[in-house]
Design a protein around this motif. Structure first.
Motif, PDB file in Angstrom:
ATOM      1  N   ASP A  61       0.850  -1.191   0.000  1.00  0.00           N
ATOM      2  CA  ASP A  61       0.000   0.000   0.000  1.00  0.00           C
ATOM      3  C   ASP A  61       0.889   1.245   0.000  1.00  0.00           C
ATOM      4  O   ASP A  61       1.129   1.873   1.031  1.00  0.00           O
ATOM      5  CB  ASP A  61      -0.925   0.008   1.221  1.00  0.00           C
ATOM      6  CG  ASP A  61      -1.850  -1.200   1.233  1.00  0.00           C
ATOM      7  OD1 ASP A  61      -2.067  -1.799   0.166  1.00  0.00           O
ATOM      8  OD2 ASP A  61      -2.335  -1.554   2.328  1.00  0.00           O
ATOM      9  N   ASP A  63       0.532   4.061  -1.943  1.00  0.00           N
ATOM     10  CA  ASP A  63      -0.057   5.247  -2.564  1.00  0.00           C
ATOM     11  C   ASP A  63       0.202   6.536  -1.787  1.00  0.00           C
ATOM     12  O   ASP A  63       0.405   7.602  -2.380  1.00  0.00           O
ATOM     13  CB  ASP A  63      -1.561   5.056  -2.742  1.00  0.00           C
ATOM     14  CG  ASP A  63      -1.886   3.992  -3.785  1.00  0.00           C
ATOM     15  OD1 ASP A  63      -0.957   3.630  -4.541  1.00  0.00           O
ATOM     16  OD2 ASP A  63      -3.032   3.518  -3.833  1.00  0.00           O
ATOM     17  N   VAL A  64       0.195   6.450  -0.454  1.00  0.00           N
ATOM     18  CA  VAL A  64       0.413   7.658   0.353  1.00  0.00           C
ATOM     19  C   VAL A  64       1.859   8.126   0.257  1.00  0.00           C
ATOM     20  O   VAL A  64       2.146   9.324   0.281  1.00  0.00           O
ATOM     21  CB  VAL A  64       0.038   7.384   1.825  1.00  0.00           C
ATOM     22  CG1 VAL A  64       0.412   8.572   2.707  1.00  0.00           C
ATOM     23  CG2 VAL A  64      -1.452   7.100   1.945  1.00  0.00           C
ATOM     24  N   TRP A  65       2.774   7.160   0.143  1.00  0.00           N
ATOM     25  CA  TRP A  65       4.195   7.484   0.224  1.00  0.00           C
ATOM     26  C   TRP A  65       4.763   8.083  -1.064  1.00  0.00           C
ATOM     27  O   TRP A  65       5.702   8.879  -1.007  1.00  0.00           O
ATOM     28  CB  TRP A  65       4.993   6.235   0.601  1.00  0.00           C
ATOM     29  CG  TRP A  65       4.677   5.752   1.981  1.00  0.00           C
ATOM     30  CD1 TRP A  65       4.009   4.607   2.324  1.00  0.00           C
ATOM     31  CD2 TRP A  65       5.004   6.403   3.211  1.00  0.00           C
ATOM     32  NE1 TRP A  65       3.895   4.496   3.690  1.00  0.00           N
ATOM     33  CE2 TRP A  65       4.492   5.591   4.256  1.00  0.00           C
ATOM     34  CE3 TRP A  65       5.653   7.593   3.528  1.00  0.00           C
ATOM     35  CZ2 TRP A  65       4.640   5.929   5.599  1.00  0.00           C
ATOM     36  CZ3 TRP A  65       5.803   7.936   4.871  1.00  0.00           C
ATOM     37  CH2 TRP A  65       5.300   7.112   5.883  1.00  0.00           C
ATOM     38  N   ARG A  66       4.229   7.729  -2.196  1.00  0.00           N
ATOM     39  CA  ARG A  66       4.820   8.212  -3.451  1.00  0.00           C
ATOM     40  C   ARG A  66       4.746   9.739  -3.573  1.00  0.00           C
ATOM     41  O   ARG A  66       5.762  10.385  -3.848  1.00  0.00           O
ATOM     42  CB  ARG A  66       4.157   7.534  -4.645  1.00  0.00           C
ATOM     43  CG  ARG A  66       4.450   6.029  -4.707  1.00  0.00           C
ATOM     44  CD  ARG A  66       3.952   5.410  -6.009  1.00  0.00           C
ATOM     45  NE  ARG A  66       4.030   3.959  -5.965  1.00  0.00           N
ATOM     46  CZ  ARG A  66       5.142   3.250  -6.156  1.00  0.00           C
ATOM     47  NH1 ARG A  66       6.280   3.872  -6.406  1.00  0.00           N
ATOM     48  NH2 ARG A  66       5.110   1.936  -6.094  1.00  0.00           N
ATOM     49  N   ASP A 116       1.072  -0.632   4.917  1.00  0.00           N
ATOM     50  CA  ASP A 116       1.090   0.787   4.557  1.00  0.00           C
ATOM     51  C   ASP A 116       2.243   1.525   5.222  1.00  0.00           C
ATOM     52  O   ASP A 116       2.267   2.754   5.236  1.00  0.00           O
ATOM     53  CB  ASP A 116      -0.241   1.452   4.926  1.00  0.00           C
ATOM     54  CG  ASP A 116      -0.533   1.406   6.421  1.00  0.00           C
ATOM     55  OD1 ASP A 116       0.074   0.546   7.112  1.00  0.00           O
ATOM     56  OD2 ASP A 116      -1.352   2.210   6.908  1.00  0.00           O
TER      57      ASP A 116
END
Length: 603
Positions: A506, A508-511, A556
């Protein structure tokens, strides 16, 4: 008048200085290396390259060349203790003990699981020319042997050094922003007034490098090192011998024989006398021996009180020196250079604050102290083995020989003595199976964000390694796949100085957070997602579950890895503040002011 200006001046062209040069070249840092000798070392003294060093060489494109010349694991997987190499007496050529070593035999599975790189063996007189070739190719004209630094001064902005070309006699003045002292402790530390603490050495060690065909008598094709404990007594009754290649195992053509002399004792070390001594010790009176070098040295266990004085960093033997046991000297020196290089590159490139260089000492000094203490411990433990054989200082020769006869006797007491010997000799795994000492060192403070978690269990004998992503620790190795590509987690960290953010599936938040942080601080920051077979779109797949077992984060979460493959920070979960927490962690890892010890830490 300044004749030449460079960002970094490296003084010393041994293993530490040469690796620092090639690391800095890969990091894009222009530098000058000067070495007082005309050539690399002619001595084979340092030879064992542990897994951590080979991982660093892998990162910087040197490992394959080293493996092409060095001992395969099959020819260094055992260490032997014997009464003598040859001879036809009742107590001659008898085995006392054998131990699996360096990731071979019974230790193979653990070593292979924890690193993509096997340890290996390549003597210093073959390794250094290889490193020099790589350094010269990456920095043409800037690796200068037969150049002596006569003196240096430093000020708030840099270092000024007078350097003489010993071939032409020409002296030039070089100005550098930083100086890396890798001169083996010959002058730089003394000039700075740096005190070395520890044991200054009380042994006189003689090393004989020679060629001979020992294929009929050597301890076995798997044996790299044979330690001898002679029942004959005499001036030299405890000594060791190492295969030095260029062939390996029974095919080795060169050897290094080491023995101690008591203080005040002198021997004839001329060629004829040395040949006779080798034949006598090996009990091969007709052996064809060619002596290459005879050297003497005094093993020390000393460490500098500081590794940094202003614009000067000390590395390798200039900062710490230890006995050869466990082979930690050269390996620790390479790891010093690895740590210093990325930090110098970051500061010189403007992405890091000057404070980052303070972390070189706070990280490397405790590791070097541990290595020094461990080497001395392992060195002295050989005396425990001798006591386990029933050998007592000052015992007459007839008593010593009686002890050996009892040991080999086909009697109940002989069986007991052999069992005791096996138990006592097993303690020398602190030298030959020091897996955790070699790859398990970590940094408790420095260019990292502690997360308050406890250290992993510590094996007091130094063998069992527990891989973790706890900040300060080396990134655990795990095999990853993506399509037909297979690589180690270590391969995610390139050689040019970037950071890597390893996430779960998961990501998506980190990119977007990583993109913002990279732009803000001008530092490469790549996001790599690792999932399971079911998470194939995530990017890389955890091949056998190893990464999942050690990652220490949720699906995540994220692990921030520095350019030297050590963990700087981790977040178990993304939460709602991913970008500011990642930004604070990167600031801390780059030594920017205003980042306290808890900056970027996650609950």
């Amino acid at each position: 008048m300044i004749d030449e200006e460079v960002p970094v001046l490296i003084v010393g062209g041994g293993g530490c200085g040469l690796t620092a040069s090639l690391f800095l070249s890969d990091l894009g840092v222009r530098h000058l290396l000067v070495e007082r000798r005309a050539s690399t070392s002619v001595l084979p003294r340092a030879h064992y390259l542990n897994q951590r060093t080979m991982e660093i060489f892998r990162q910087h494109g040197v490992a394959d060349d080293v493996y092409a010349l060095s001992a395969p694991l099959a020819h260094m997987s055992e260490v032997a203790w014997r009464t003598s190499l040859a001879g036809d007496g009742e107590l001659d050529a008898r085995d006392l003990h054998r131990m699996d070593s360096f990731g071979g035999g019974s230790t193979a599975a653990a070593y292979a699981a924890d690193s993509p790189c096997p340890s290996t063996n390549l003597p210093q007189h073959r390794l250094e020319p290889l490193l020099r070739r790589h350094a010269e190719e990456r920095a043409p004209g800037m690796v200068r042997f037969h150049h002596l630094m006569e003196e240096f001064t430093q000020d708030a902005d840099g270092v000024t050094a007078r350097i003489t070309d010993r071939t032409t006699g020409t002296t030039r003045t070089v100005r550098a922003r930083y100086l890396l002292g890798a001169d083996g402790g010959r002058s730089i530390g003394d000039t700075l007034g740096v005190t070395m603490d520890g044991d200054g050495g009380s042994w006189n060690v003689i090393s004989v490098h020679f060629s001979a065909d020992l294929s009929r008598w050597w301890s076995g094709d798997k044996v790299l090192i044979t330690n001898f404990v002679s029942p004959d007594g005499g001036l030299i009754s405890r000594y060791g011998m190492v295969a030095m290649g260029p062939g390996w195992g029974l095919a080795s053509q060169e050897w290094a024989l080491h023995f101690h002399l008591p203080a005040g004792i002198e021997l004839d070390l001329g060629e004829e006398a040395t040949v006779a001594r080798v034949r006598e010790l090996l009990k091969l009176p007709e052996l064809d021996v060619t002596v290459h070098q005879v050297s003497r040295y005094t093993p020390e266990a000393v460490i500098a009180r500081t590794f940094r004085v202003g614009r000067v960093l000390l590395a390798g033997d200039a900062a710490h020196r230890q006995p050869p046991a466990t082979g930690l000297g050269l390996n620790t020196a390479v790891q010093d250079a690895h740590n210093a290089a990325w930090k110098l590159a970051a500061v010189l490139g403007g992405t890091a604050g000057e404070e980052l260089l303070d972390s070189y000492e706070s990280e490397r000094l405790p590791v070097a102290r541990r290595s020094m203490e461990w080497a001395m411990f392992a060195f002295r433990n050989h005396g425990v083995l001798h006591a386990g054989l029933g050998l007592m200082p000052g015992a007459p020769p007839e008593t010593t020989r009686a002890n050996f006869r009892a040991l080999f006797a086909d009697t109940p007491m002989g069986e007991t003595l052999r069992a005791r010997t096996a138990e006592v000799f097993a303690t020398q795994r602190v030298e030959y199976q020091a897996h955790d000492i070699e790859i398990g060192f970590s940094y408790e403070q420095g260019a990292l964000v502690p997360d308050g978690t406890p250290r992993p269990p510590l094996d007091p004998m130094g063998s069992v390694h527990h891989p973790v992503t706890r900040p300060g620790h080396r990134l655990p190795h795990a095999w990853l796949t993506r399509g037909t590509e297979r690589l180690s987690t270590h391969d995610l960290v390139g050689r040019t100085g970037g950071f890597v953010l390893i996430t779960g599936p998961d990501a998506d938040v980190w990119r977007p957070a990583a993109k913002e942080v990279a732009q803000a601080y001008g530092v490469p920051l790549e996001v790599v997602a690792i999932g399971t077979a079911a998470d194939e779109p995530a990017g890389f797949r955890d091949e056998d579950g190893t990464w999942s077992a050690v990652r220490g984060i949720g699906d995540d979460g994220a692990v921030l890895v520095r350019p030297d493959q050590h963990v700087a920070w981790r977040s178990p979960h993304a939460g709602t503040r991913a970008e500011p927490e990642l930004a604070a962690a990167v600031r801390r890892a780059l030594g920017h002011p205003g980042t306290g010890p808890d900056a970027g830490a996650s609950a």
